[in-house]
Scaffold this motif. Structure first.
Motif, PDB file in Angstrom:
ATOM      1  N   GLU A 132       0.886  -1.264   0.184  1.00  0.00           N
ATOM      2  CA  GLU A 132      -0.053   0.013   0.066  1.00  0.00           C
ATOM      3  C   GLU A 132       1.107   1.241  -0.109  1.00  0.00           C
ATOM      4  OE1 GLU A 132       0.548  -2.183   2.219  1.00  0.00           O
ATOM      5  OE2 GLU A 132       0.565  -1.667   4.050  1.00  0.00           O
ATOM      6  N   THR A 133       0.201   2.466  -0.229  1.00  0.00           N
ATOM      7  CA  THR A 133       1.003   3.545  -0.507  1.00  0.00           C
ATOM      8  C   THR A 133       1.416   4.078   0.949  1.00  0.00           C
ATOM      9  OG1 THR A 133      -1.194   4.691  -0.042  1.00  0.00           O
ATOM     10  CG2 THR A 133      -0.431   4.559  -2.124  1.00  0.00           C
ATOM     11  N   GLY A 134       2.641   4.688   0.730  1.00  0.00           N
ATOM     12  CA  GLY A 134       3.523   5.357   2.237  1.00  0.00           C
ATOM     13  C   GLY A 134       3.683   4.215   3.263  1.00  0.00           C
ATOM     14  N   SER A 135       3.835   2.795   2.848  1.00  0.00           N
ATOM     15  CA  SER A 135       4.438   1.805   3.565  1.00  0.00           C
ATOM     16  C   SER A 135       5.747   1.682   3.607  1.00  0.00           C
ATOM     17  CB  SER A 135       3.645   0.529   3.117  1.00  0.00           C
ATOM     18  OG  SER A 135       4.012   0.139   1.668  1.00  0.00           O
ATOM     19  N   GLY A 136       6.518   2.423   3.051  1.00  0.00           N
ATOM     20  CA  GLY A 136       8.073   2.248   3.079  1.00  0.00           C
ATOM     21  C   GLY A 136       8.714   1.372   2.133  1.00  0.00           C
ATOM     22  N   LYS A 137       8.287   1.185   0.968  1.00  0.00           N
ATOM     23  CA  LYS A 137       8.678   0.399  -0.112  1.00  0.00           C
ATOM     24  C   LYS A 137       9.986   0.776  -0.801  1.00  0.00           C
ATOM     25  CE  LYS A 137       4.982   0.931  -2.939  1.00  0.00           C
ATOM     26  NZ  LYS A 137       4.070   1.593  -1.985  1.00  0.00           N
ATOM     27  N   THR A 138      10.187   2.145  -0.672  1.00  0.00           N
ATOM     28  CA  THR A 138      11.602   2.728  -1.049  1.00  0.00           C
ATOM     29  C   THR A 138      12.965   1.861  -0.071  1.00  0.00           C
ATOM     30  OG1 THR A 138      10.551   4.872  -1.527  1.00  0.00           O
ATOM     31  CG2 THR A 138      12.974   4.860  -1.333  1.00  0.00           C
ATOM     32  N   TRP A 139      12.614   2.121   1.130  1.00  0.00           N
ATOM     33  CA  TRP A 139      13.674   1.470   1.944  1.00  0.00           C
ATOM     34  C   TRP A 139      13.619  -0.034   1.906  1.00  0.00           C
ATOM     35  CZ3 TRP A 139      18.240   2.489   2.896  1.00  0.00           C
ATOM     36  CH2 TRP A 139      18.726   3.910   3.215  1.00  0.00           C
ATOM     37  N   ALA A 140      12.460  -0.549   1.490  1.00  0.00           N
ATOM     38  CA  ALA A 140      12.434  -2.050   1.230  1.00  0.00           C
ATOM     39  C   ALA A 140      13.381  -2.549   0.214  1.00  0.00           C
ATOM     40  CB  ALA A 140      11.013  -2.470   0.954  1.00  0.00           C
ATOM     41  N   ASP A 285      10.733   1.331  -9.894  1.00  0.00           N
ATOM     42  CA  ASP A 285       9.940   1.647  -9.003  1.00  0.00           C
ATOM     43  C   ASP A 285       8.552   2.412  -9.929  1.00  0.00           C
ATOM     44  OD1 ASP A 285      10.038   3.629  -5.737  1.00  0.00           O
ATOM     45  OD2 ASP A 285       8.623   2.479  -6.741  1.00  0.00           O
ATOM     46  N   GLU A 286       7.690   2.511  -9.169  1.00  0.00           N
ATOM     47  CA  GLU A 286       6.198   2.733  -9.727  1.00  0.00           C
ATOM     48  C   GLU A 286       6.173   1.805 -11.030  1.00  0.00           C
ATOM     49  OE1 GLU A 286       5.547   5.456  -6.807  1.00  0.00           O
ATOM     50  OE2 GLU A 286       4.259   4.382  -8.017  1.00  0.00           O
ATOM     51  N   ALA A 287       6.590   0.496 -10.863  1.00  0.00           N
ATOM     52  CA  ALA A 287       6.643  -0.229 -11.970  1.00  0.00           C
ATOM     53  C   ALA A 287       5.363  -0.503 -13.120  1.00  0.00           C
ATOM     54  CB  ALA A 287       6.989  -1.881 -11.597  1.00  0.00           C
ATOM     55  N   GLY A 496      -2.167  10.146   5.063  1.00  0.00           N
ATOM     56  CA  GLY A 496      -2.286   8.781   5.773  1.00  0.00           C
ATOM     57  C   GLY A 496      -0.876   7.922   5.390  1.00  0.00           C
ATOM     58  N   ARG A 497       0.163   8.424   5.394  1.00  0.00           N
ATOM     59  CA  ARG A 497       1.418   7.810   4.964  1.00  0.00           C
ATOM     60  C   ARG A 497       1.834   7.123   6.293  1.00  0.00           C
ATOM     61  NH1 ARG A 497       2.847   8.090  -0.205  1.00  0.00           N
ATOM     62  NH2 ARG A 497       4.989   7.745   0.199  1.00  0.00           N
ATOM     63  N   MET A 498       2.292   5.974   6.294  1.00  0.00           N
ATOM     64  CA  MET A 498       3.113   5.373   7.202  1.00  0.00           C
ATOM     65  C   MET A 498       2.266   5.574   8.559  1.00  0.00           C
ATOM     66  SD  MET A 498       5.572   3.129   8.108  1.00  0.00           S
ATOM     67  CE  MET A 498       6.619   3.019   6.569  1.00  0.00           C
ATOM     68  N   ARG A 499       1.192   4.946   8.398  1.00  0.00           N
ATOM     69  CA  ARG A 499       0.221   5.062   9.565  1.00  0.00           C
ATOM     70  C   ARG A 499      -0.294   6.351  10.463  1.00  0.00           C
ATOM     71  NH1 ARG A 499       4.428   1.443  10.434  1.00  0.00           N
ATOM     72  NH2 ARG A 499       5.663   2.764  12.050  1.00  0.00           N
TER      73      ARG A 499
END
Ligand SMILES: Nc1ncnc2c1ncn2[C@@H]1O[C@H](COP(=O)(O)OP(=O)(O)OP(=O)(O)O)[C@@H](O)[C@H]1O
Length: 531
Positions: A132-140, A285-287, A496-499
């Protein structure tokens, strides 16, 4: 509201605009194992100095305004579900190069063994990471790529210090992060840059003994010390060539597919793609955007050239229906595709409250702009975010509607010119970055704002809906219904990013006042997956 699919998994179908692939149950289940047991980055296989730099970078940009914490060092940064699921699957160790063929097996069998191992070591693995959006995919994905770069350096060092030093001089790009827009290139580059500058004390990291000697090297012991380069719009091609030719390898190149594809048009450089012949890690990213028909040609031209690529990571918050088909045409060998998806994929975070406003009723009588003006007035005076500049993002479908809406809010509804900002693709990259600046950092105190603004309104299109890490935005208004459920997820996901909590107001009129849209708020509250 349309509820379809098996009773156990209801899907909210976005009318005929439904474009989201229903996440596969087996993918979610295989990605979910251990999510609740892993509550620390220490439990994940991440290179120790990468872990240290990542945690400090996340702390450095953490929005304390949404917490009761006074000092960022008190923060206890835990991995998000996608970070646990992705790092566990991507950061699997590959067979390392055997020092010599296994002596007990003579002749042919030893050769076969080595070939099998070499294939395993160098086989392309394709990972899809959907969360989901804002869930930290970049650092994943960054934690995985940076760890692999460091593991490879450790392997070079283990062979010999000379080999390690020589490897740094090879003119190559070791990893590429591909993003669709200039803003996202800047955003990921800034994240990497901050992490690269983080100073740590290796002694405090309590690293395993086999890292100790490597991490005592001058270029390892204080910071990641990676060579990170962004190659964005306006950067000339020879900036890349000079960087590689003059200073040796680049560890991470952050760019767009069109920049690299543009090398093919160069006539005054021989073999312009030569720097990518040994690229081993590539992130798209944003595949789902970079693999749709408008970007696919450029993206795939690049992927096909990366003949030494070992890990290809496709990342997105949305999986459109045709994405799966696209993948299977490009990568017919399904075994090489490892899918990672979190349980909340295609669900709007529950802390986001969605409200439908009907512009058809009195006193708006069909005027969406009047309805918008009233919503802005209500937000302005509702007592939320006391003392802070309230930032509101308004999405319209058409670029041509941005400026007239800005003009109308100022001339007809009394907003100050400096409080209403319009951004479209016609703005220069520099202008867009200046206009976005107040929205990409935590809310400022009103007295600190240079315009003494109490409210800052950004009017824009889907160009700014994907991936941009708006910080602490509490209000998003959809002036027009998005064209499809993919766009809906990305627009809503700017809050509503990262909780964190957030509100989304969807303005409908007689054209868009479909019965099903009224069911959206309740579907989100109930955690229904969007279709
Ligand atoms: N483990 C974590 N704990 C707390 N905050 C985190 C963590 N990981 C990342 N963040 C922060 O969460 C925010 C969102 O991260 P990121 O931009 O990677 O989300 P995303 O999943 O890529 O969103 P989108 O799908 O919209 O692109 C960033 O500000 C980042 O610093």
């Amino acid at each position: 509201m349309f509820l379809k699919g098996r009773p156990t998994r209801s899907i909210f179908s976005f009318g005929k605009f439904s474009q989201l692939q229903i996440p596969e149950k087996k993918t979610i289940e295989s990605s979910s194992t251990g999510l609740d047991t892993i509550a620390s980055f220490d439990a994940l296989r991440i290179f120790p100095t990468v872990r240290a730099a990542m945690v400090e970078e996340i702390k450095s940009v953490y929005n304390l305004k949404s917490t009761y914490i006074k000092d960022k060092q008190e923060l206890d940064i835990k991995p998000s579900p996608v970070q646990v699921a992705a790092i566990r699957k991507i950061n699997q160790p590959r067979l390392r190069k055997a020092k010599s063929a296994s002596v007990e097996k003579e002749g042919g069998q030893a050769i076969v063994d080595e070939l099998v191992k070499s294939n395993e070591r160098n086989k392309l693995k394709v990972f899809t990471v959907a969360a989901e959006t804002g869930s930290g995919k970049t650092w994943a994905y960054l934690a995985s790529v940076l760890s692999k770069l460091k593991e490879d350096d450790l392997e070079h060092f283990t062979r010999s210090e000379l080999h390690y030093e020589k490897a740094k001089e090879v003119p190559t790009v070791r990893s590429i992060i591909l993003l669709p827009t200039h803003e996202l290139v800047e955003q990921v580059y800034d994240t990497l840059n901050r992490a690269n500058k983080i100073r740590y004390d290796v002694d405090e990291l309590k690293v395993h003994s086999n890292y100790a000697q490597f991490l005592s090297l001058p270029d390892q012991k204080d910071s990641l010390n990676l060579r990170i380069m962004k190659w964005g719009s306006g950067d000339p091609h020879n900036r890349l060539f000079n960087a590689v030719n003059n200073k040796g390898r680049i560890d991470v190149l952050v760019t767009t597919p069109s920049k690299i594809a543009g090398l093919a048009k160069l006539t005054n450089f021989n073999r312009p793609f030569r720097f990518f012949n040994f690229t081993e890690y590539c992130v798209i990213d944003e595949a789902d955007t970079l693999m749709d028909q408008s970007w696919m040609k450029d993206t795939m031209n690049i992927v096909r050239r990366l003949n030494k690529c070992k890990d290809l990571i496709l990342c997105s918050a949305t999986i459109p229906k045709e994405f799966k088909k696209t993948l299977s045409t490009i990568f017919p060998d399904h075994q090489s595709i490892i899918s990672i998806a979190t349980p909340s994929l295609h669900k709007i975070p529950k802390q986001i409250h969605v409200k439908i406003i009907d512009a058809q009723v009195s006193p708006y009588n069909g005027s969406k702009t009047r309805c918008l003006a009233q919503a802005l007035y209500a937000i302005h005076n509702d007592g939320t975010e006391p003392g802070l500049v309230k930032r509101i993002i308004i999405f319209v479908n058409e670029k041509k509607d941005v400026d007239p809406l800005v003009e109308s809010l100022v001339s007809k509804y009394g907003h100050r010119q400096e409080d209403v900002i319009g951004i479209t693709g016609s703005d220069s990259a520099l202008d867009r970055s200046d206009k976005l600046e107040p929205f990409l950092k935590p809310a400022a105190l009103i007295e600190d704002d240079m315009d003494r603004s109490k409210i800052k309104i950004l009017v824009t299109t889907d160009l700014m809906a994907r991936g941009l890490n708006f910080v602490g935005i509490k209000n998003v208004i959809l002036m027009d219904l998005p064209r499809n459920s993919v766009d809906l997820v990305h627009r809503i996901g700017r809050t509503g990013r990262m909780r964190q909590s957030g509100r989304v107001f969807v303005i409908v009129d007689k054209k868009t006042r479909k019965s099903w849209i009224k069911g959206l708020p309740n579907a989100i509250k109930r955690g229904v997956t969007l279709g």
